[in-house]
Design a protein around this motif. Structure first.
Motif, PDB file in Angstrom:
ATOM      1  N   VAL A 124       0.734  -0.969   0.155  1.00 57.67           N
ATOM      2  CA  VAL A 124      -0.484  -0.054   0.407  1.00 57.67           C
ATOM      3  C   VAL A 124       0.644   1.301  -0.215  1.00 57.67           C
ATOM      4  O   VAL A 124       0.889   2.578  -0.525  1.00 57.67           O
ATOM      5  CB  VAL A 124      -1.016   0.551   0.976  1.00 57.67           C
ATOM      6  CG1 VAL A 124      -0.114   0.483   2.583  1.00 57.67           C
ATOM      7  CG2 VAL A 124      -2.100   0.629   0.598  1.00 57.67           C
ATOM      8  N   GLY A 170       1.810   2.485  -2.952  1.00 57.64           N
ATOM      9  CA  GLY A 170       0.717   3.201  -4.147  1.00 57.64           C
ATOM     10  C   GLY A 170       0.134   2.073  -4.962  1.00 57.64           C
ATOM     11  O   GLY A 170      -0.945   2.436  -5.413  1.00 57.64           O
ATOM     12  N   HIS A 171      -0.160   0.672  -4.807  1.00 59.98           N
ATOM     13  CA  HIS A 171      -1.000  -0.599  -4.731  1.00 59.98           C
ATOM     14  C   HIS A 171      -2.565  -0.455  -4.338  1.00 59.98           C
ATOM     15  O   HIS A 171      -2.306   0.723  -2.855  1.00 59.98           O
ATOM     16  CB  HIS A 171      -0.602  -2.055  -4.603  1.00 59.98           C
ATOM     17  CG  HIS A 171       0.935  -1.618  -5.607  1.00 59.98           C
ATOM     18  ND1 HIS A 171       1.052  -1.755  -6.678  1.00 59.98           N
ATOM     19  CD2 HIS A 171       2.110  -2.167  -4.976  1.00 59.98           C
ATOM     20  CE1 HIS A 171       2.752  -1.550  -7.332  1.00 59.98           C
ATOM     21  NE2 HIS A 171       2.961  -2.382  -6.748  1.00 59.98           N
ATOM     22  N   ASP A 172      -3.583  -0.733  -4.677  1.00 54.07           N
ATOM     23  CA  ASP A 172      -4.470  -1.162  -3.855  1.00 54.07           C
ATOM     24  C   ASP A 172      -4.533  -2.614  -3.324  1.00 54.07           C
ATOM     25  O   ASP A 172      -4.675  -3.067  -4.016  1.00 54.07           O
ATOM     26  CB  ASP A 172      -5.588  -0.918  -4.948  1.00 54.07           C
ATOM     27  CG  ASP A 172      -5.729   0.544  -5.399  1.00 54.07           C
ATOM     28  OD1 ASP A 172      -5.482   1.682  -4.562  1.00 54.07           O
ATOM     29  OD2 ASP A 172      -6.624   0.999  -6.633  1.00 54.07           O
ATOM     30  N   PRO A 224     -10.410   0.404  -2.698  1.00 52.67           N
ATOM     31  CA  PRO A 224      -9.827  -0.022  -1.543  1.00 52.67           C
ATOM     32  C   PRO A 224      -9.250   0.748  -1.121  1.00 52.67           C
ATOM     33  O   PRO A 224      -8.537   1.368  -0.061  1.00 52.67           O
ATOM     34  CB  PRO A 224      -8.339  -1.107  -1.957  1.00 52.67           C
ATOM     35  CG  PRO A 224      -9.254  -1.432  -3.524  1.00 52.67           C
ATOM     36  CD  PRO A 224      -9.985  -0.701  -3.909  1.00 52.67           C
ATOM     37  N   ARG A 225      -8.700   2.149  -1.690  1.00 55.81           N
ATOM     38  CA  ARG A 225      -7.970   3.342  -1.026  1.00 55.81           C
ATOM     39  C   ARG A 225      -8.995   4.239  -0.589  1.00 55.81           C
ATOM     40  O   ARG A 225     -10.228   4.575  -1.302  1.00 55.81           O
ATOM     41  CB  ARG A 225      -7.220   3.872  -1.878  1.00 55.81           C
ATOM     42  CG  ARG A 225      -6.126   3.207  -1.926  1.00 55.81           C
ATOM     43  CD  ARG A 225      -5.214   3.574  -3.215  1.00 55.81           C
ATOM     44  NE  ARG A 225      -3.541   3.296  -3.107  1.00 55.81           N
ATOM     45  CZ  ARG A 225      -2.269   2.979  -2.033  1.00 55.81           C
ATOM     46  NH1 ARG A 225      -3.006   3.930  -1.144  1.00 55.81           N
ATOM     47  NH2 ARG A 225      -2.190   2.578  -2.630  1.00 55.81           N
TER      48      ARG A 225
END
Lengths: 446, 481
Positions: free
Chosen positions: A20, A23-25, B173-174
């Motif tokens: 995370v 920068g990954h989802d 997710p974010r």
């Protein structure tokens, strides 16, 4: 990239945290409600509660858009099913943690349940390989390689009688390029400057060329004679793999296992290893088989307490170095403080191995967790678009708690000074404390 | 307590508020009104204050739930304080209490006003009133999180502290991606309604202001007679539909649009109950109106639908003076004040999601009385609700009612009669706007003494941030290390 992680144990948590930051989802699937909440509170990720081997749960986690699936639950079969299902949804890469060696064994028939799985990570095998590395460099508490093995990071303890103790870093007279990226003193990790002193009992993280390292160690007074006699307690999968690796490297290996049948199997499978049948806590056996003369004594039973106890006993008998496997990695620093030289957490090692695989072909070459997750060593390739490219290092406002270790350029290693410029194509190692690691990534990853 | 980060975050909020003041400035210039300089000045002052606060501190160090609560609560207060500047500078209000009340009412999408004559106001002020609704509707902090994508977990904490309803769902997710999607959906619906109203003959300016009021379930109008000013039944129906949509969960709008599946709505238990309550009350009220008045069937149905949905979604627009309706009609509306919109909507009050959990749990308790050894748990959308959630909702309900009760006492101490005191409290804590009696749909809040205006502003904030976020600030240990 959208990543689905199944299983929010220690491995899953660390992988999620690091990805995370890059920068990954991230979507994590976890069956336990309470654990799911812990993740939800601490990481900016989506958490789905349920069994990761069920299609309904996978769809809820958005499997259709996922690029990578990492299955690291405690149950091999769930991990395998999840990966196979993921492939049928078109996920590009899948990683499964599989502990049972029988699933992993290759009979050369080409038939395997893993046809679709890109990386099968076997924690026992990973652990055995890592322990073997540490036996090769017996004085080091941890060993990591960068730049195709040309650069070595060692975690070393400064002896009280060492000549360098009480010296300022800038006054060290060592004619080889090296850099000390961190010092652990009284449990605190600090990033040193030239004015800092080395003290006895400090633990240092030092980066240098692999071929220079021995000479540097000699000057630091941390070198030690190469190990010859290794004793292993516990003939499980890890013990077996380790013995196998070590006997190929011509060590003299003894392995103690308490189950008779298992001893027979080991004895059949190993050629030059002495297999001993006996109880771990049997001091007479340890004495008569020369545990005190061992250069390295490795405790690999499933019981943390037993590993601790036996390590202390053999240390008392005179063994030079003890390595113990610890399932609860929170205990590692405590165990190392009472006299065990190296505590090894199979979970941290597994997380490292998976991260290396995920980051392959990316700007991030590797991320390695050090010292019970208290620090990270990252390896980046500088690209033309990186924020840091073509700038002098002294002009870059690098965050506190992070330091550039080495630059690997045209097969040469450099220890950078403030005037140095990072060029596209350079491979850079960066040491960082967890609080700054996410900001470091911004400098390199576009 | 990490004061540096709190001040930095508040600085960002001020920058957002200050830059949004440019929009009314543009309308002011377009209509050639005298008050454009007031907006320019307020905008500059707000932005500069924000910039200084942000630059001098900077987001650093630990940021946890505690800090998130503080930032969210304080940011609504300072947004209202600075947002009051245009009212004072243009001379719309002489006292700060009035200006603060009007701004807080705007941001919290309450729609209670202290203005007696709206139609004499310049365009800039009218637009600013409606814009405060629109910003507050989806949430200032949600906008903040959407804009600053690097916030990570602290964004998540703040998002939860602000977003309405018992559970905050993540679509992506974010958290920043989730916040962005919510805002896109919001903007999309805003454009749709504005266009429709404009095509139906409403001037663009009014169409935009009324859309802001509808989407945010606010209630500020540009006309003294609210939506009643417009005689076209179509305009009424369009606003009815959009009020209803705004009272539903925006996550559902997004999912339905993305999956191109209208059934998404119906699969959601909360939405089903929301629709059921709405239809039930509309039919009873329409029946009452048909019997008691000699209006046509369509007029009665339309008036019933408009008023029921307006009050239930906590919008507060009116097409009829329900003060003049029979007692049954008024009491029905009063009950709806305690229902509100769905979780994740822009509506206020208790929320249908909580009512649903309370109803399910009530049924469980009855079953438990019959079968003492049965193992029972309440389910919503086929998922079991944790007992902590049930407790949380029950406590919410209790605190909501208790605060309402205590506040009625305070308001009557300030000289209000029972009906006015009760409905003024219900209409502000529920972010509705108009009540009954002296605060009815054709009246306003200007006669209330200043202390009362500040108190009601506080109730609006409590209601908008759903009690806990604000109330924890009053727990002494909150401020200790």
């Amino acid at each position: 990239m959208r990543v689905i992680i199944i299983g929010a144990g220690k491995i899953g948590f660390n992988i999620a945290r690091i990805l995370v930051e890059q920068g990954h989802d991230i979507v994590v699937i976890e069956k336990d409600d309470a654990r799911a909440r812990v993740l939800q509170e601490n990481l900016d990720i989506q958490v789905v509660v349920g069994n990761g081997a069920g299609t309904k749960v996978l769809v809820e986690a958005g499997i259709g858009e996922a690029n990578l699936l990492v299955a690291v639950t405690e149950v091999d079969e769930i991990n395998m099913i999840a990966c196979i299902l993921a492939k049928s949804y078109g996920v590009e890469k899948t990683v499964a943690r599989v502990r049972n060696y029988e699933y992993v064994q290759d009979d050369n028939s080409g038939k395997s349940a893993f046809a679709g799985i890109d990386l099968i990570i076997n924690p026992e095998l990973v652990t055995a390989r890592e322990i073997a590395k540490r036996i090769d460099v017996p004085e080091a508490l941890d060993v990591v390689y960068f730049g195709d093995g040309n650069i070595q990071l060692l975690e070393l303890k400064i002896m009280s009688e060492a000549v360098v103790a009480e010296k300022h870093l800038k006054d060290l007279n060592i004619p080889y390029p090296f850099i000390i990226v961190a010092i652990v003193r009284a449990g605190e990790m600090l990033i040193p400057h030239g004015d800092d002193k080395l003290m006895a009992n400090d633990i240092i993280f030092i980066l240098a060329k692999t071929k220079d390292m021995m000479k540097i160690e000699r000057l630091l007074g941390t070198e030690r004679k190469k190990a010859e006699r290794v004793m292993i307690l516990g003939g499980g999968f890890t013990g077996y793999h380790l013995a196998k690796i070590l006997e190929e490297r011509r060590y003299s290996v003894k392995i103690i296992e308490k189950e008779y049948k298992r001893c027979m199997d080991l004895s059949n499978a190993l050629n030059n290893t002495l297999v001993l049948h006996g109880d771990a806590a049997d001091i007479d056996l340890l004495k008569s088989e020369g545990a005190g003369d061992a250069d390295v004594f490795v405790c690999l039973t499933d019981d943390d307490k037993l590993n601790l106890l036996v390590s202390l006993i053999v240390k008392h008998l005179g063994a030079k170095k003890t390595i113990a496997q610890v399932r609860r990695s929170d205990y590692i620093s405590l165990m190392e403080s009472v006299g065990i030289d190296v505590g090894i957490s199979p979970r941290t090692l597994t997380a490292n191995a998976i991260l290396r695989f995920i980051n392959r072909g990316n700007n991030v070459v590797s991320v390695t967790l050090l010292s019970d997750d208290k620090a990270e060593m990252m390896e980046f390739i500088v690209s033309q678009q990186s924020k840091i490219a073509n700038k002098k290092l002294k002009d870059i406002n690098f965050p506190n708690g992070a330091i550039i270790g080495t630059i690997y350029r045209n097969n040469k290693m450099l220890i950078p000074k403030g005037e140095e410029c990072l060029k596209p194509g350079d491979v850079v190692t960066v040491f960082a404390l967890p609080k700054s690691s996410s900001r470091i990534i911004d400098y390199f990853v576009v | 307590m990490n004061y540096r980060s709190i001040i930095a975050a508040l600085g960002v909020v001020l920058i957002i508020i200050g830059s949004s003041m440019i929009l009314p400035l543009l309308w002011s210039l377009y209509y050639g009104d005298y008050d454009w300089s007031a907006f320019l000045l307020s905008s500059i002052v707000t932005m500069i204050t924000g910039l200084i606060a942000y630059k001098a501190t900077g987001m650093k160090g630990e940021f946890r739930t505690k800090e998130a609560f503080a930032v969210v609560s304080l940011s609504w207060i300072i947004a209202s304080a600075f947002g009051a500047a245009p009212y004072l500078l243009t001379g719309t209000f002489a006292s700060f209490a009035d200006a603060f009340f009007e701004t807080m009412s705007g941001f919290t999408t309450t729609g209670a006003s202290v203005l007696t004559d709206i139609e004499i106001l310049p365009h800039g002020i009218l637009f600013w009133r409606s814009l405060t609704h629109w910003l507050g509707g989806m949430g200032i902090i949600v906008l903040f999180v959407a804009v600053l994508s690097s916030l990570g977990v602290c964004g998540l904490q703040m998002f939860r502290a602000e977003s309405p309803g018992p559970v905050a769902e993540k679509i992506k997710p974010r958290i920043s991606a989730t916040a962005k999607i919510l805002w896109y959906t919001y903007v999309g619906l805003t454009i749709a309604e504005t266009l429709i109203l404009w095509l139906l003959g409403m001037p663009l300016f009014d169409a935009l202001c009324h859309t802001f009021g509808t989407l945010a379930t606010g209630g500020f109008s540009t006309k003294n007679a609210s939506i009643g000013y417009y005689t076209s039944p179509m305009i009424h129906w369009v606003i009815i539909v959009f009020m209803f949509l705004s009272g539903a969960n925006f996550t559902l709008h997004y999912l339905a649009l993305k999956g191109r599946d209208i059934k998404t709505f119906w699969r959601n238990g909360e939405f089903r109950l929301y629709t059921t309550i709405t239809l039930l009350f509309i039919s009873i009220l329409a029946g009452v109106l048909i019997i008691s008045t000699n209006q046509s069937f369509e007029t009665s149905l339309r008036q019933a639908a408009f008023q029921v949905i307006s009050i239930m979604t906590t919008t507060g627009y009116a097409t009829a003076d329900f003060e003049l309706w029979p007692y049954l009609g008024k009491v029905l509306l009063l009950m709806l004040m305690f229902v509100g919109g769905c979780s994740g909507s822009t509506g206020g009050s208790i929320k249908v999601g909580r009512i649903l959990i309370l109803l399910k749990q009530a049924r469980i308790e009855l079953q438990r009385a019959l079968h003492p050894r049965a193992i029972l748990n309440a389910k919503v959308n086929n998922k079991p609700i944790s007992s902590e959630m049930v407790m949380n909702v029950q406590q919410f309900f209790f605190i909501y009612i208790a605060i309402t009760g205590a506040s009625v006492v305070i308001m009557s101490a300030l000289g209000l009669d029972l009906i006015s005191a009760f409905t003024s409290v219900a209409a502000t804590i529920g972010n509705i706007g108009p009540g009954l009696g002296k605060v009815g749909p054709t009246q306003n809040y200007s006669f209330i003494p200043d202390v009362g205006k500040y108190y009601l502003s506080f109730l609006m904030l409590l209601g908008r941030l759903e009690l806990y976020t604000v109330l924890v600030l009053f727990v002494p240990s909150f401020w200790k290390k």
